[in-house]
Write a protein that holds these residues in place. Structure first.
Motif, PDB file in Angstrom:
ATOM      1  N   GLU A 471       0.358  -1.126  -0.321  1.00  0.00           N
ATOM      2  CA  GLU A 471       0.273   0.002  -0.096  1.00  0.00           C
ATOM      3  C   GLU A 471       1.201   1.639   0.156  1.00  0.00           C
ATOM      4  OE1 GLU A 471      -2.847   2.748   1.317  1.00  0.00           O
ATOM      5  OE2 GLU A 471      -0.891   2.221   2.587  1.00  0.00           O
ATOM      6  N   THR A 472       0.465   2.018  -0.590  1.00  0.00           N
ATOM      7  CA  THR A 472       1.072   3.367  -0.880  1.00  0.00           C
ATOM      8  C   THR A 472       1.701   3.889   0.692  1.00  0.00           C
ATOM      9  OG1 THR A 472      -0.262   3.826  -3.169  1.00  0.00           O
ATOM     10  CG2 THR A 472       1.310   5.317  -2.222  1.00  0.00           C
ATOM     11  N   LYS A 473       1.374   4.098   1.580  1.00  0.00           N
ATOM     12  CA  LYS A 473       1.874   4.399   2.830  1.00  0.00           C
ATOM     13  C   LYS A 473       2.972   3.868   3.291  1.00  0.00           C
ATOM     14  CE  LYS A 473      -0.947   8.613   3.810  1.00  0.00           C
ATOM     15  NZ  LYS A 473      -0.122   9.942   4.336  1.00  0.00           N
ATOM     16  N   VAL A 474       2.615   1.829   3.317  1.00  0.00           N
ATOM     17  CA  VAL A 474       3.392   1.457   3.841  1.00  0.00           C
ATOM     18  C   VAL A 474       5.236   1.520   2.888  1.00  0.00           C
ATOM     19  CG1 VAL A 474       4.028  -0.987   4.220  1.00  0.00           C
ATOM     20  CG2 VAL A 474       1.583   0.275   4.454  1.00  0.00           C
ATOM     21  N   ARG A 476       6.280   4.335   0.970  1.00  0.00           N
ATOM     22  CA  ARG A 476       6.774   4.722   0.673  1.00  0.00           C
ATOM     23  C   ARG A 476       7.499   5.313   2.434  1.00  0.00           C
ATOM     24  NH1 ARG A 476       7.826  10.044  -1.380  1.00  0.00           N
ATOM     25  NH2 ARG A 476       7.499  12.020   0.043  1.00  0.00           N
TER      26      ARG A 476
ATOM     27  N   PRO B  31      -0.285   2.297   8.988  1.00  0.00           N
ATOM     28  CA  PRO B  31       1.189   2.361   8.617  1.00  0.00           C
ATOM     29  C   PRO B  31       1.272   4.038   7.256  1.00  0.00           C
ATOM     30  CG  PRO B  31       0.765   0.937   6.972  1.00  0.00           C
ATOM     31  CD  PRO B  31      -0.805   0.935   7.743  1.00  0.00           C
ATOM     32  N   GLY B  32       2.656   4.240   8.044  1.00  0.00           N
ATOM     33  CA  GLY B  32       3.283   5.872   7.058  1.00  0.00           C
ATOM     34  C   GLY B  32       2.666   7.126   7.760  1.00  0.00           C
ATOM     35  N   SER B  33       3.120   7.606   7.272  1.00  0.00           N
ATOM     36  CA  SER B  33       3.268   9.375   8.194  1.00  0.00           C
ATOM     37  C   SER B  33       1.923  10.410   7.731  1.00  0.00           C
ATOM     38  CB  SER B  33       4.721  10.186   7.998  1.00  0.00           C
ATOM     39  OG  SER B  33       4.226  11.664   7.992  1.00  0.00           O
ATOM     40  N   MET B  36       3.159  13.625   5.497  1.00  0.00           N
ATOM     41  CA  MET B  36       3.569  13.098   4.673  1.00  0.00           C
ATOM     42  C   MET B  36       2.830  12.963   3.020  1.00  0.00           C
ATOM     43  SD  MET B  36       7.995  11.882   4.418  1.00  0.00           S
ATOM     44  CE  MET B  36       7.253  10.560   4.513  1.00  0.00           C
ATOM     45  N   ASP B  38       1.854  11.559  -0.491  1.00  0.00           N
ATOM     46  CA  ASP B  38       2.474  10.295  -0.734  1.00  0.00           C
ATOM     47  C   ASP B  38       3.451  10.059  -1.729  1.00  0.00           C
ATOM     48  OD1 ASP B  38       1.528   8.763   1.183  1.00  0.00           O
ATOM     49  OD2 ASP B  38      -0.320   8.042  -0.447  1.00  0.00           O
ATOM     50  N   GLU B  39       3.400  11.229  -2.650  1.00  0.00           N
ATOM     51  CA  GLU B  39       3.992  11.872  -4.249  1.00  0.00           C
ATOM     52  C   GLU B  39       4.977  12.998  -4.237  1.00  0.00           C
ATOM     53  OE1 GLU B  39       5.319   8.960  -6.077  1.00  0.00           O
ATOM     54  OE2 GLU B  39       3.556   7.337  -5.621  1.00  0.00           O
ATOM     55  N   LYS B 286      -7.141   5.436   2.902  1.00  0.00           N
ATOM     56  CA  LYS B 286      -5.409   5.841   2.021  1.00  0.00           C
ATOM     57  C   LYS B 286      -4.087   7.171   2.414  1.00  0.00           C
ATOM     58  CE  LYS B 286      -5.416   5.978  -2.721  1.00  0.00           C
ATOM     59  NZ  LYS B 286      -6.180   5.630  -3.619  1.00  0.00           N
TER      60      LYS B 286
END
Lengths: 638, 325
Positions: A471-474, A476, B31-33, B36, B38-39, B286
């Motif tokens: 998945e995009t966040k993962v 990244r 997960p993720g920030s 921030m 994505d692209e 997302k």
């Protein structure tokens, strides 16, 4: 039953009423389709193409680009002329005195200083704050502000009051005035002192984050946070009812995910250059729907038509079945990153730490095959990171081309030979080459490209791969923490200089997701930064590009991105005007479009040529664009 | 009746608190920030740290409490009471900023998309009722006739065909081939018709099945025979006596169906480019747009509770026997 029917009837009446009060807007001179809403209309915080497109219509900076010229040089905009000191450090800009904000306020040099200060403050969260660090004292100010906020946060709670936070803010402004090399000599003269000669500084002055915002409007939404001492910036000022800008247009309506409308700024100082007085942007997220919308005449221009069947549309155009599908090469490169650290994040030794292995991998990929058969596009195959021919004076190296024999030789030279006859190469200690995990995201061509490369590596080198779709966040997150073996990537240049690409490989650069570090390469970039002679500087940068693209290969480049537009050509094959066609789109790889130049051909329009590079530079004489009188001092600058 | 309303409304805050807690835990674990993009470009780490500090993203407890403080209006009241020294937020119930759409607050996003979804959802339910009741009655009057089979087939198609297929076909037929209506526009009743129709089909199919079953059962009941024996015209027997009872199961289905139609239209919204709230259910997760995720979860649960309450009230109104039971 009658009761229920009555309720339903009432509901129906309400619905129709609700629908009628929300009617669509009047048509505009130009309508175009975007796939996504802007992230923000605040120039200092922007980083997306669709945001900048609006920025260049709504705001005006010191300079603008000649978007029709091959070298994409800068021309005067708000700065009517400027001088550069001999050591390349002091820039003095003379601003247009009649320029005004859309509420009638005069535009002054202080507006630039205020806006650039915003970009240099950590709490503004400007994606491009690092671009301002070429200005003398900017980086020091940024760091000092970070330290200031840390010190404030460590104070006991009772000392962190509103008054203390306001004091801190005043102190920060004093600090800025003392350290940063920006000065308003008078209302219409801006002096900028650079920390080091920066060959592309004038190019930056035409870039969105360097455009001014209207101080009183922005300040109305700024508060100080007594707990952290930081400035909290709300964005109410980007809404039509509060909007003030200095460009050709102002925003008159913005409905989320529906449409955005711009009209001519009543106080714009140069209204004669504006070709379309009103512009409507329609937002359609679903690609198929957006293509159907364009095809049924909703818009004059579709700014991003990258659907799976775009190749078919381009073929139809070649066969003469349609005239409205276009592809243009851009200032961007698609690549796959190698993790270059000595060890993977789980502690295993990383074979890609060895440049020989990376070269072997690059040599074994038939890029032409991948672009034409897997990606199925007409995009240009890339063996180098900086798009070939995009920057005047910069000579691109050849790069590594497809050569499976050389690939096998490189791999063997790196110590990986099939020693036990199972087809998979092993190192001296007999450890088999690990299965390479190829990290990518679901949307786009990545999975197919990864599989195709995997087949090639297995065929030529005996190395096995597996594709990991995250998945995009993962994805990244793993990319930033270097928790991968190989990962898809890509880069679009921000300013017209090779360093916008080359700093990706600089040790510990924020965008260096490879963990690549080579003192030899860093030394080349440092030397280029100090070099005052533009030609010598470009030679050093060419060497840096050659070093990374022929010897080191931290990234495996595959192709230069194409951008897909839909619009009708402005003239028919024999030159007569084509009603509904669109004039003055730039085809330069940077694909910056100035909305105020765009113009839909009307029935009965006289045949006029589209604007070209010369017309853009010297149009003032011809009463066209306006902008440049000859004999500017900029021709003498670097 | 009033007791019921009060009881339900008293439960509402508790339900919302539970929903908020669950949503918070789940979205925090994404997960993720959150800050921030994505692209886009990765900003310097000091910038990320400053943003994390601004939104309490370093500490789940502070975030949890801080959000409650804002969203319940407590902070607004507290700051307002401070008078001149106070700094009340822009909204009484402040849902916070959106990370992905930086110029918008969650309040603004919901205010702009919820009315659109309400219009679309109600429209779809209305169309579904007309189609569903009509088809159901026809089917029940002549079971196993050609008309019955036909409505059955249509109902099956409505349930099984995904709405992006129906939607795309409708777009191709009406705006593209026939030149009726516009693609990707929203803002007048005609624009709403195609998406509302597409959205209504699965509901219509289900309502048709419910009505048909209910009607067949009711038509065999003793009081219907009595009504016919009295010599009442068939029209009155069916619409006044039979349909009234057969409608009850449909009515209880309408509550969740309406809430679902108003929010569960992600695919339809995409195909017809309707600027409704359904897109946020997918997009916000997302993007890990924390405030937006929690804002729409709270709004959706609130709507669920309210619609179920309305259906319960209508139930009593249509059939007074229920109140006594």
């Amino acid at each position: 039953m009658a009761k229920i029917a009555a309720v339903l009837g009432l509901l129906a009446v309400l619905l129709v009423g609700a629908a009628l009060t929300d009617g669509p807007q009047a048509p505009a001179d130009l309508t175009f389709i975007e796939n996504v809403d802007p992230n923000t209309l605040d120039p200092q915080r922007m980083s997306y193409t669709q945001d900048f497109r609006l920025c260049y219509g709504l705001f005006e900076g010191l300079l603008r680009w000649n978007i029709f010229s091959e070298d994409f040089h800068v021309v005067p905009s708000l700065a009517r002329r400027w001088t550069v000191s001999d050591d390349g450090l002091v820039y003095t800009f003379h601003l247009e005195p009649s320029a005004k904000w859309s509420n009638g306020d005069p535009l002054v040099a202080d507006d630039f200083i205020y806006s650039w200060r915003r970009a240099m403050m950590p709490e503004t969260a400007a994606d491009y704050s690092a671009l301002f660090f070429c200005i003398s004292g900017a980086q020091e100010f940024f760091q000092a502000r970070v330290a200031q906020l840390e010190e404030y946060a460590s104070r006991p709670a009772e000392e962190r009051t509103e008054a203390a936070a306001i004091m801190l803010r005043a102190e920060c402004e004093r600090l800025f005035n003392e350290t940063v090399g920006l000065r308003a000599v008078d209302d219409h003269t801006l002096e900028v002192i650079l920390a080091r000669p920066t060959a592309y500084f004038l190019d930056l002055c035409a870039f969105g984050p360097f455009f001014p915002v209207h101080r009183p409007s922005v300040e109305a939404w700024v508060t100080v946070n007594p707990e952290t001492g930081a400035l909290a910036q709300a964005h109410g000022w980007t809404k039509p009812e509060h909007w003030v800008s200095n460009g050709p247009y102002v925003i008159t309506s913005w409905k989320f995910k529906r449409e955005l409308r711009m009209e001519l700024n009543p106080y714009y100082w140069q209204p004669e250059i504006v070709r379309s007085r009103s512009i409507r942007v329609v937002y359609i997220e679903d690609m198929n729907t957006s293509i159907l919308a364009y095809e049924t005449g909703v818009a004059d221009w579709h700014s991003d038509a990258e659907v799976e069947y775009v190749g078919d549309m381009l073929r139809q155009k070649r066969e003469g079945l349609r005239d409205n599908a276009w592809n243009f090469s851009t200032f961007g490169t698609y690549f796959w990153s190698f993790n270059c650290r000595p060890r993977f994040s789980d502690g295993r030794p990383n074979p890609f730490h060895d440049a020989g292995v990376r070269r072997a991998f690059a040599r074994a990929v038939d890029k032409e095959d991948i672009v034409r058969k897997v990606r199925r596009s007409e995009e240009r195959v890339a063996d180098v990171l900086v798009p070939r021919g995009s920057i005047g004076g910069f000579e691109s190296p050849r790069g590594l081309t497809y050569d499976p024999d050389e690939a096998r030789r490189e791999l063997a030279a790196a110590g990986w030979v099939d020693r036990d006859g199972d087809g998979v190469p092993e190192n001296e200690r007999g450890e088999a080459f690990p299965t390479v995990e190829l990290l990518c995201t679901a949307v786009g061509p990545h999975k197919n490209v990864a599989q195709a490369m995997g087949v090639m590596w297995e065929r030529e080198l005996g190395i096995k791969t597996k594709v990991a779709i995250n998945e995009t966040k993962v994805y990244r997150h793993r990319l930033h923490s270097k928790d991968y073996m190989m990962a898809r990537g890509g880069w679009y240049g921000d300013y017209l200089d090779p360093t916008t690409f080359l700093y990706l490989h600089y040790t510990d650069d924020g965008q260096n997701d490879r963990g690549y570090s080579n003192p030899e390469f860093d030394a080349l970039l440092d030397a280029a930064a100090l070099e005052l002679d533009p030609a010598k500087r470009m030679t050093i940068l060419s060497e840096a590009e050659r070093f990374t693209m022929e010897e080191e290969i931290p990234v495996l480049c595959l192709w230069n991105y194409d951008q897909y537009y839909m619009y009708k050509p402005p003239s028919k094959p024999y030159g007569s005007p084509n009603p509904g066609g669109l004039r003055n789109l730039s085809k330069h790889p940077r694909l910056v479009q100035y909305l105020w130049l765009l113009e839909v051909v009307q029935p009965g329009d006289p045949a006029r040529p589209s604007i070209d590079a010369d017309a853009f530079d010297f149009a003032e004489d011809e009463g066209g664009i306006g902008g440049v009188s000859t004999g500017q001092s900029w021709s003498g600058s670097q | 009746m009033i007791g019921l309303i009060l009881r339900r409304l008293a439960q509402l805050p508790l339900i919302l608190l539970v929903i908020y807690t669950i949503t918070f835990v789940l979205s925090w674990l994404l997960p993720g920030s959150a800050v921030m993009s994505d692209e886009g470009r990765a900003p310097p780490k000091e910038v990320l740290a400053a943003m994390n500090a601004q939104y309490n993203l370093d500490s789940p407890v502070e975030f949890y409490v801080g959000y409650l403080d804002n969203v319940t209006g407590v902070r607004y009241v507290r700051e307002t009471l401070k008078g001149d020294r106070g700094n009340p937020p822009e909204y009484i119930f402040d849902f916070g900023p959106s990370f992905r759409y930086e110029d918008w607050t969650v309040n603004e996003l919901i205010a702009s998309s919820l009315p659109v979804s309400i219009v679309l959802g109600f429209g779809a339910i209305l169309i579904a009722l007309v189609i569903g009741l009509g088809a159901g009655v026809i089917g029940a009057l002549r079971p196993n006739s050609v008309a019955d089979l036909l409505t059955l087939v249509v109902a099956m198609v409505g349930i099984s065909l995904p709405s992006f297929v129906i939607g795309t076909v409708l777009l191709m037929v009406f705006p593209v081939w026939l030149g009726v209506g516009q693609v990707g526009s929203w803002g007048n009743a005609a624009n709403a018709l195609l998406p509302a129709f597409t959205l209504s089909l699965p509901f219509a199919a289900y309502i048709a099945r419910l009505t048909r079953l209910g009607m067949i059962e009711t038509l065999g009941a003793d009081y219907i025979r009595t009504a016919r024996a009295k010599g009442l015209p068939e029209r009155i027997v069916i619409y006044k006596h039979a349909l009234k009872n057969a409608f009850l199961p449909v009515l209880s289905y309408l509550g969740p169906a309406t809430a679902y139609a108003m929010t569960g239209s992600f695919v339809v919204e995409r195909v017809f480019n309707v600027p409704g709230i359904g897109q946020h259910f997918v997009g916000a997760v997302k993007n890990k747009d924390l405030f937006l995720i929690m804002g729409i979860a709270l709004i959706y649960s609130g709507m669920m509770v309210v619609f179920n309450l309305i259906v319960d009230l209508m139930y009593r109104w249509v059939d007074p026997r229920i109140e006594q039971a």
